[in-house]
Design an enzyme around this catalytic site. Structure first.
Site, PDB file in Angstrom:
ATOM      1  N   ASP A 184      42.990  48.910  43.015  1.00  0.00           N
ATOM      2  CA  ASP A 184      43.310  48.368  41.696  1.00  0.00           C
ATOM      3  C   ASP A 184      44.033  49.392  40.835  1.00  0.00           C
ATOM      4  O   ASP A 184      44.828  49.027  39.964  1.00  0.00           O
ATOM      5  CB  ASP A 184      42.032  47.921  40.982  1.00  0.00           C
ATOM      6  CG  ASP A 184      41.722  46.451  41.193  1.00  0.00           C
ATOM      7  OD1 ASP A 184      42.660  45.643  41.152  1.00  0.00           O
ATOM      8  OD2 ASP A 184      40.552  46.107  41.410  1.00  0.00           O
ATOM      9  N   GLY A 234      39.195  34.369  35.036  1.00  0.00           N
ATOM     10  CA  GLY A 234      38.403  33.154  34.892  1.00  0.00           C
ATOM     11  C   GLY A 234      38.381  32.612  33.481  1.00  0.00           C
ATOM     12  O   GLY A 234      38.423  31.390  33.265  1.00  0.00           O
TER      13      GLY A 234
END
Length: 378
Positions: free
Chosen positions: A128, A305
């Protein structure tokens, strides 16, 4: 033509996501390409609980035994790009696990188990932190003593695979984003905001660990460091307990008692209203900070989300930014379409992300170093 069965494994704070691909090597002068085969999602408890071999064998039953696995590793330190796993690399990544204590240990445990369960396969990682290798020097360097900086305490940034995926998704509709000034707000189990200029990360809200930056459902985000010293000196709490509280009982949970945004939106209590206002205001303030870092704003991209599935949260955040010329098209926003601005200011985007695809795309970098994926495939 060579074909490999590839399994991308993505351990997050709440879920384990897996996707299986057929990876085709088209030859020395052509980019490899992917054919997606299957997707599964499991609770992360299956990883944290240690049932790793059984979990991987169950995935193989569904997807087939892999020839290649690629694992999402949250913290790569100064490492960048897709890399094949070897023992020394695993030792390096384990040494910096305290910088990502929720994510790094279970991901490394899963990678180690995969090497044992599938010894015939080749195994790799993608980080990441790689997306943020281009951070501006003034962003990378934290205002701390020089010997702390020399020991590796600096801004690394996280959610890089998510940001790369969101950039890919928007570029599919608007290639000009690669030449513009974009701010990305990834809002999910963890939340961070990133400034991207001409396709490169220049600043971001998380620093040494994924606990910093903006508040999230359970994480505090940035705090006055004196708070931690006060707790250590005057409450009897130890460092481990403070970390646990800030990681799992901060953010929306700390204010409202729980962090489910859908429930909070329907909750009429004052604490729920305050939690959502703190969240949306801190995100909006971070958007302006990131826009300042790159000298303006052409695109604001939401993902994650919450960012992708909560239109009212997007609208709240944008409402705080109306003075920048940002404006929501209410119908487009509620419908969840990708572009949802009014067409009169900076573009607003609701981007689906596919971190597993980003993991799979990294594999040719170490499988066939001489044949990297072309820009058209990225």
């Amino acid at each position: 033509m060579k074909a490999h069965r590839l399994l991308a494994l993505n351990v997050g704070s709440a879920t384990l996501k897996a996707a299986a691909y057929t990876l085709e090597d088209a030859g020395h002068n052509q980019a490899p390409w992917l054919i997606e085969r299957m997707r599964v999602e499991r609770p992360a408890a299956g990883v944290v609980g240690g049932r790793l071999a059984a979990l991987l064998e169950a995935l193989a039953d569904e997807a087939g035994t892999p020839d290649v696995t690629v694992h999402r590793i949250v913290h790569g330190g100064d490492r960048t790009g897709g890399l094949e796993i070897h023992d020394a690399l695993m030792d390096e990544l384990a040494a910096i696990a305290p910088m990502a204590p929720l994510h790094q240990p279970p991901a490394l445990a899963l990678a180690s188990t995969a090497r044992r369960v599938w010894p015939q396969a080749r195994h790799g990682v993608a980080f990441d932190t790689s997306f943020h290798a281009t951070l501006a020097p003034w962003s990378r360097r934290l205002p701390i003593p020089a010997d702390w900086h020399a020991a590796g305490i600096r801004r690394y940034g996280f959610h890089g695979l998510a940001f790369a995926s969101a950039l890919r998704a928007v570029a599919g509709q608007e290639p000009g984003i690669h030449q513009g000034r974009a701010v990305f707000a990834h809002l999910g189990g963890g939340c961070s905001v990133c400034a991207v200029d001409k396709g490169m990360s220049r600043d971001t809200t998380m620093a040494l660990t994924p606990l910093g930056g903006v508040p999230g459902p359970t994480r505090s985000g940035d705090l006055d460091p004196g708070i931690v010293f006060y707790l250590l000196r005057h409450t009897g709490l130890e460092a481990q307990a403070i970390e646990e509280q800030l990681s799992h009982h901060g953010g929306l949970v700390g204010i409202a008692g729980y962090g489910d945004v859908r429930r909070l939106l329907a909750d009429g209590r004052e604490a729920a209203t305050l939690a959502l206002e703190v969240f949306s205001m801190r995100i909006a303030q971070s958007v302006t900070a990131m826009a300042t870092a790159i000298g303006g704003l052409d695109h604001l991209v939401f993902s994650g989300g919450i960012g992708h599935r909560a239109p009212s949260i997007r609208a709240r955040i944008v409402a705080h930014l109306s003075w920048l010329g940002l404006g929501v098209d209410p119908e487009a926003n509620e419908a969840g379409v990708m572009r949802f601005d009014r067409g009169t200011g900076p573009a607003l985007w609701n981007a689906p992300i596919d971190e597993e695809r980003e993991l799979a795309e990294s594999a040719p970098e170490w499988l066939w170093p001489e044949t990297r994926a072309s820009p058209a495939n990225r």
